[in-house]
Design a protein around this motif. Structure first.
Motif, PDB file in Angstrom:
ATOM      1  N   SER A  97      52.053 -27.283 -23.723  1.00  8.83           N
ATOM      2  CA  SER A  97      51.766 -25.990 -23.117  1.00  8.83           C
ATOM      3  C   SER A  97      51.043 -26.227 -21.797  1.00  8.83           C
ATOM      4  CB  SER A  97      50.884 -25.156 -24.047  1.00  8.83           C
ATOM      5  OG  SER A  97      49.610 -25.773 -24.173  1.00  8.83           O
ATOM      6  N   ALA A  98      50.912 -25.172 -21.002  1.00  7.49           N
ATOM      7  CA  ALA A  98      50.218 -25.301 -19.720  1.00  7.49           C
ATOM      8  C   ALA A  98      48.795 -25.812 -19.923  1.00  7.49           C
ATOM      9  CB  ALA A  98      50.223 -23.956 -19.002  1.00  7.49           C
ATOM     10  N   ARG A  99      48.111 -25.271 -20.903  1.00  8.96           N
ATOM     11  CA  ARG A  99      46.725 -25.667 -21.156  1.00  8.96           C
ATOM     12  C   ARG A  99      46.635 -27.129 -21.591  1.00  8.96           C
ATOM     13  NH1 ARG A  99      42.215 -22.798 -21.380  1.00  8.96           N
ATOM     14  NH2 ARG A  99      43.457 -20.886 -21.161  1.00  8.96           N
ATOM     15  N   LYS A 100      47.588 -27.562 -22.399  1.00  4.72           N
ATOM     16  CA  LYS A 100      47.557 -28.950 -22.868  1.00  4.72           C
ATOM     17  C   LYS A 100      47.855 -29.916 -21.714  1.00  4.72           C
ATOM     18  CE  LYS A 100      49.164 -31.935 -26.599  1.00  4.72           C
ATOM     19  NZ  LYS A 100      49.994 -32.031 -27.827  1.00  4.72           N
ATOM     20  N   TYR A 158      49.563 -20.760 -16.753  1.00  2.00           N
ATOM     21  CA  TYR A 158      50.936 -20.346 -17.028  1.00  2.00           C
ATOM     22  C   TYR A 158      51.897 -21.344 -16.386  1.00  2.00           C
ATOM     23  CZ  TYR A 158      48.253 -16.056 -17.621  1.00  2.00           C
ATOM     24  OH  TYR A 158      47.305 -15.136 -17.993  1.00  2.00           O
ATOM     25  N   LEU A 159      52.874 -21.803 -17.165  1.00  3.54           N
ATOM     26  CA  LEU A 159      53.871 -22.728 -16.626  1.00  3.54           C
ATOM     27  C   LEU A 159      54.829 -22.006 -15.690  1.00  3.54           C
ATOM     28  CD1 LEU A 159      54.874 -24.981 -19.663  1.00  3.54           C
ATOM     29  CD2 LEU A 159      54.024 -25.766 -17.452  1.00  3.54           C
ATOM     30  N   GLU A 160      55.134 -22.656 -14.572  1.00  2.00           N
ATOM     31  CA  GLU A 160      56.141 -22.163 -13.649  1.00  2.00           C
ATOM     32  C   GLU A 160      57.242 -23.216 -13.526  1.00  2.00           C
ATOM     33  OE1 GLU A 160      54.619 -20.686  -9.972  1.00  2.00           O
ATOM     34  OE2 GLU A 160      53.769 -18.926 -10.974  1.00  2.00           O
ATOM     35  N   PRO A 161      58.341 -22.910 -12.817  1.00  2.00           N
ATOM     36  CA  PRO A 161      59.411 -23.911 -12.672  1.00  2.00           C
ATOM     37  C   PRO A 161      58.884 -25.216 -12.093  1.00  2.00           C
ATOM     38  CG  PRO A 161      60.184 -21.776 -11.955  1.00  2.00           C
ATOM     39  CD  PRO A 161      58.717 -21.617 -12.221  1.00  2.00           C
ATOM     40  N   ASP A 162      59.420 -26.332 -12.585  1.00  2.00           N
ATOM     41  CA  ASP A 162      59.014 -27.649 -12.106  1.00  2.00           C
ATOM     42  C   ASP A 162      59.390 -27.810 -10.629  1.00  2.00           C
ATOM     43  OD1 ASP A 162      60.058 -29.293 -15.180  1.00  2.00           O
ATOM     44  OD2 ASP A 162      58.259 -28.130 -14.700  1.00  2.00           O
ATOM     45  N   ASP A 176      58.477 -36.628  -3.403  1.00  2.00           N
ATOM     46  CA  ASP A 176      59.016 -37.995  -3.321  1.00  2.00           C
ATOM     47  C   ASP A 176      59.837 -38.335  -4.564  1.00  2.00           C
ATOM     48  OD1 ASP A 176      57.737 -38.341  -0.887  1.00  2.00           O
ATOM     49  OD2 ASP A 176      55.917 -39.130  -1.824  1.00  2.00           O
ATOM     50  N   ASP A 177      60.632 -37.362  -5.029  1.00  7.19           N
ATOM     51  CA  ASP A 177      61.509 -37.502  -6.200  1.00  7.19           C
ATOM     52  C   ASP A 177      60.746 -37.667  -7.509  1.00  7.19           C
ATOM     53  OD1 ASP A 177      63.823 -37.310  -4.638  1.00  7.19           O
ATOM     54  OD2 ASP A 177      63.746 -39.448  -4.154  1.00  7.19           O
ATOM     55  N   ILE A 178      59.448 -37.412  -7.497  1.00 11.92           N
ATOM     56  CA  ILE A 178      58.656 -37.434  -8.722  1.00 11.92           C
ATOM     57  C   ILE A 178      58.629 -36.025  -9.297  1.00 11.92           C
ATOM     58  CG2 ILE A 178      56.364 -37.870  -9.712  1.00 11.92           C
ATOM     59  CD1 ILE A 178      55.851 -39.737  -7.317  1.00 11.92           C
ATOM     60  N   PRO A 179      59.090 -35.831 -10.552  1.00 15.72           N
ATOM     61  CA  PRO A 179      59.059 -34.487 -11.138  1.00 15.72           C
ATOM     62  C   PRO A 179      57.629 -34.061 -11.466  1.00 15.72           C
ATOM     63  CG  PRO A 179      59.822 -36.071 -12.763  1.00 15.72           C
ATOM     64  CD  PRO A 179      59.687 -36.827 -11.469  1.00 15.72           C
ATOM     65  N   LEU A 180      57.306 -32.821 -11.142  1.00 18.03           N
ATOM     66  CA  LEU A 180      55.953 -32.313 -11.335  1.00 18.03           C
ATOM     67  C   LEU A 180      55.967 -31.018 -12.142  1.00 18.03           C
ATOM     68  CD1 LEU A 180      54.571 -32.606  -7.668  1.00 18.03           C
ATOM     69  CD2 LEU A 180      54.412 -34.326  -9.465  1.00 18.03           C
ATOM     70  N   TYR A 181      55.010 -30.925 -13.065  1.00 14.72           N
ATOM     71  CA  TYR A 181      54.720 -29.628 -13.664  1.00 14.72           C
ATOM     72  C   TYR A 181      54.044 -28.761 -12.603  1.00 14.72           C
ATOM     73  CZ  TYR A 181      55.209 -31.768 -18.365  1.00 14.72           C
ATOM     74  OH  TYR A 181      55.655 -32.403 -19.492  1.00 14.72           O
ATOM     75  N   VAL A 182      54.354 -27.476 -12.610  1.00 14.44           N
ATOM     76  CA  VAL A 182      53.657 -26.519 -11.752  1.00 14.44           C
ATOM     77  C   VAL A 182      52.980 -25.507 -12.658  1.00 14.44           C
ATOM     78  CG1 VAL A 182      53.843 -24.835  -9.897  1.00 14.44           C
ATOM     79  CG2 VAL A 182      55.393 -26.803  -9.954  1.00 14.44           C
ATOM     80  N   ILE A 183      51.669 -25.434 -12.577  1.00 15.83           N
ATOM     81  CA  ILE A 183      50.901 -24.552 -13.461  1.00 15.83           C
ATOM     82  C   ILE A 183      50.134 -23.554 -12.626  1.00 15.83           C
ATOM     83  CG2 ILE A 183      49.061 -24.443 -15.185  1.00 15.83           C
ATOM     84  CD1 ILE A 183      49.926 -27.244 -16.071  1.00 15.83           C
ATOM     85  N   ARG A 184      50.383 -22.295 -12.894  1.00 14.06           N
ATOM     86  CA  ARG A 184      49.666 -21.232 -12.195  1.00 14.06           C
ATOM     87  C   ARG A 184      48.318 -21.023 -12.865  1.00 14.06           C
ATOM     88  NH1 ARG A 184      51.513 -14.901 -11.809  1.00 14.06           N
ATOM     89  NH2 ARG A 184      49.814 -14.186 -10.483  1.00 14.06           N
ATOM     90  N   VAL A 185      47.285 -20.857 -12.042  1.00 11.13           N
ATOM     91  CA  VAL A 185      45.909 -20.721 -12.518  1.00 11.13           C
ATOM     92  C   VAL A 185      45.398 -19.341 -12.111  1.00 11.13           C
ATOM     93  CG1 VAL A 185      43.581 -21.676 -12.403  1.00 11.13           C
ATOM     94  CG2 VAL A 185      45.566 -23.194 -12.206  1.00 11.13           C
ATOM     95  N   THR A 186      44.835 -18.597 -13.059  1.00 11.40           N
ATOM     96  CA  THR A 186      44.300 -17.273 -12.734  1.00 11.40           C
ATOM     97  C   THR A 186      42.946 -17.061 -13.400  1.00 11.40           C
ATOM     98  OG1 THR A 186      45.268 -16.105 -14.636  1.00 11.40           O
ATOM     99  CG2 THR A 186      46.647 -16.343 -12.680  1.00 11.40           C
ATOM    100  N   LYS A 187      42.210 -16.112 -12.822  1.00 14.70           N
ATOM    101  CA  LYS A 187      40.938 -15.704 -13.404  1.00 14.70           C
ATOM    102  C   LYS A 187      40.507 -14.402 -12.744  1.00 14.70           C
ATOM    103  CE  LYS A 187      36.081 -17.018 -14.075  1.00 14.70           C
ATOM    104  NZ  LYS A 187      36.107 -16.858 -15.540  1.00 14.70           N
ATOM    105  N   GLU A 188      39.922 -13.520 -13.543  1.00 17.87           N
ATOM    106  CA  GLU A 188      39.316 -12.304 -13.008  1.00 17.87           C
ATOM    107  C   GLU A 188      37.834 -12.323 -13.354  1.00 17.87           C
ATOM    108  OE1 GLU A 188      41.282  -8.576 -13.822  1.00 17.87           O
ATOM    109  OE2 GLU A 188      43.148  -9.640 -14.280  1.00 17.87           O
ATOM    110  N   HIS A 189      37.009 -12.019 -12.353  1.00 17.48           N
ATOM    111  CA  HIS A 189      35.571 -12.041 -12.581  1.00 17.48           C
ATOM    112  C   HIS A 189      34.920 -10.966 -11.734  1.00 17.48           C
ATOM    113  CE1 HIS A 189      31.586 -13.637 -13.485  1.00 17.48           C
ATOM    114  NE2 HIS A 189      31.311 -13.581 -12.193  1.00 17.48           N
TER     115      HIS A 189
END
Length: 521
Positions: A122-125, A261-265, A269-282
């Motif tokens: 998961s995104a958090r993991k 939240y996970l977004e499209p990878d 430099d041809d290295i695959p990356l996870y893209v994780i959106r980060v949010t917070k309300e305060h």
């Protein structure tokens, strides 16, 4: 005479040509949308040196690399890496280089019929594994980084107070506290006078008289100059100490403080990356950010983190967004600050590629139209009000704009005369004693809603907003580089450009200032 004119005109032409030949000036854009690509990496292949593109995609490469037939390697997150042979470029104008987007569909979630199957990560993991793997992916030994530092303000897309330097940062490794152990040399610095210098915007923040503030926020500085402040905002390098609001201690607080939240990878430099959106309300603020993490070894390649003022929040979509791990869309208010920090792999470890910190601030400018003095003119039996500029006749010639009193009793004004920068007020009581010198009678005078001929209102403060930038772009990585055994290092509690030791090195021409292009270019 004609020969003289011809020679006179030839000289500046030759001069401009030689200036243009000093650097190859380029611009990175998205090949499809033609939008500029900021923070793209441009490396000289055989030298392992380079620059990072500016906000408008611009960059500069010394002409000498074309003369020796070198090649540029150009890469940016989400785009295919591209090589450009320098000898193929025409350098008479700005060279535009287009990159092709490279993106992969979301792999963290698979939806089939009515069932939803989620991958083990998961995104958090993923965030948790990336932070725990920092000791495996980043240097825990001595190294140094040579790069281009700058700080400046941006107002209405115009650069103000641009300061530039070439620095070498000697870091003992991620196992040592950066603010105590890291040392920095200055090889070159320049307070660039080709751009506007604004003395008010360059002042320190002042929350006492509100002359320069960050709206609804304060800029925490644990100690040190502007470069030290910039390095504090590298949450990866300072993963086990407090950095900035909400991120706090990356190792201890980050996961608990945010939603992911996970977004499209994507790729770098041809290295695959996870893209994780980060949010917070305060309270009155909203955080929006993204973290890019290698799918191979969970190395953090980039953190883009922005804090905005709270704005109207769009209606939440139905609860399916929770299953898909896609965050509901929010409307953001004005930016307070943002941080972009990117690391790139060199040999086996991840090293800083660049860090950029930006915050919005408000400057209170002194009134442009003010009273210089008020004098009693005994000879003319009037009061002389002197301004620093010519008052507008239509506004300054009205009795209602003036309130004159003596011992709490209002005095009537018979007439007003405007001459140059002065207004002469004639009271109705011709026998009013005014006195001379120390015996002068004290009167109270209040003036309101008067403007000068330029439209400036009397005693009215004006405000403008601008952005403060502090940035460091790495041009060369030196693994296991150790600091020399002398004391010629930056004094970290003194401004970068004020009485700092300057070190001369023979290889200084290998490093250059990637000065932004003038707006009219």
């Amino acid at each position: 005479m004609r020969k003289y004119l011809l020679l006179l005109f030839l000289f500046p032409i030759v001069f401009v040509f030689s200036q243009q030949r000093e650097f190859i000036e380029g611009k990175l854009v998205d090949r499809k949308t033609k939008e500029p690509i900021a923070f793209g990496t441009i490396r000289v292949k055989n030298k392992a040196k380079g620059v990072i593109s500016n906000l408008d995609g611009s960059f500069k490469i010394p002409m000498v690399f074309q003369e020796i037939g070198d090649t540029l390697q150009i890469s940016s997150l989400g785009y295919r890496t591209k090589e450009v042979v320098l000898s193929d470029l025409k350098v008479s104008d700005i060279v535009v280089i287009g990159l092709v987007e490279e993106i992969e569909q979301l792999t963290g979630v698979v939806i089939t019929g009515e069932k939803t199957r989620v991958t083990p990560f998961s995104a958090r993991k993923i965030i948790r594994k990336a932070i725990s793997n920092i000791p495996n992916n980043y240097p825990f030994f001595d190294f140094s980084l040579v790069g281009y530092y700058r700080d400046y303000q941006l107002k209405d897309e115009n650069y103000l107070n641009l300061n530039e330097a070439v620095l070498e940062v000697f870091d003992r490794g991620f196992g040592f506290k950066d603010s105590y152990e890291t040392m920095t040399r200055i090889y070159r610095y320049n307070q660039n006078k080709d751009f506007v210098r604004d003395s008010i915007a360059s002042k320190p923040y002042n929350y006492d008289d509100k002359s320069k503030v960050i709206h609804k926020a304060t800029l925490y500085n644990p100690g040190g100059n502007e470069f030290a402040l910039l390095r504090v905002h590298d949450a990866i390098r300072n993963y086990n100490v407090n950095t900035y609001s909400f991120v706090n201690n990356l190792e201890r607080d980050f996961e608990e403080n945010h939603n992911f939240y996970l977004e499209p990878d994507t790729f770098i430099d041809d290295i695959p990356l996870y893209v994780i959106r980060v949010t917070k309300e305060h309270k009155e603020t909203v955080v929006e950010g993204k973290i890019y993490i290698s799918k191979n070894d969970f190395a953090i390649h980039k953190i883009a983190y922005a804090v905005h003022q709270q704005a109207i929040i769009a209606n939440k979509e139905n609860e399916k967004w929770r299953l898909s791990q896609v965050a509901p869309t929010k409307k953001l208010g004005e930016l307070i600050f943002d941080v972009n920090v990117e690391y790139r792999r060199y040999n086996k470890e991840m090293y800083l590629n660049y860090i950029s910190f930006r915050n919005k601030f408000v400057v209170k400018e002194p009134p442009k139209f003010m009273i210089s003095s008020v004098e009693v003119n005994n000879e003319s039996r009037c009061f002389e009000v002197n301004f620093n500029n010519t008052p507008s006749l239509s506004s300054a010639n009205k009795k209602a704009k003036y309130k004159l009193s003596h011992k709490g009793k209002r005095l009537k004004i018979d007439r007003i005369s405007i001459k140059n920068n002065s207004a002469f007020l004639y009271p109705s009581n011709k026998n009013l004693p005014m006195g001379v010198g120390d015996d002068q009678i004290k009167f109270d005078l209040k003036i309101k809603n008067i403007k000068d001929v330029d439209g400036n209102e009397l005693d009215k403060f004006t405000f403008y907003q601008a952005y403060q930038f502090r940035e460091f772009f790495v041009q060369e990585i030196r693994p296991k580089g150790k600091p020399p055994k002398d004391n010629l290092f930056m004094v970290m509690d003194r401004p970068v450009f004020k009485n700092q030791p300057l070190v001369k090195i023979e290889s200084l021409d290998d490093y250059w200032m990637n000065t932004p292009l003038q707006r009219n270019r």
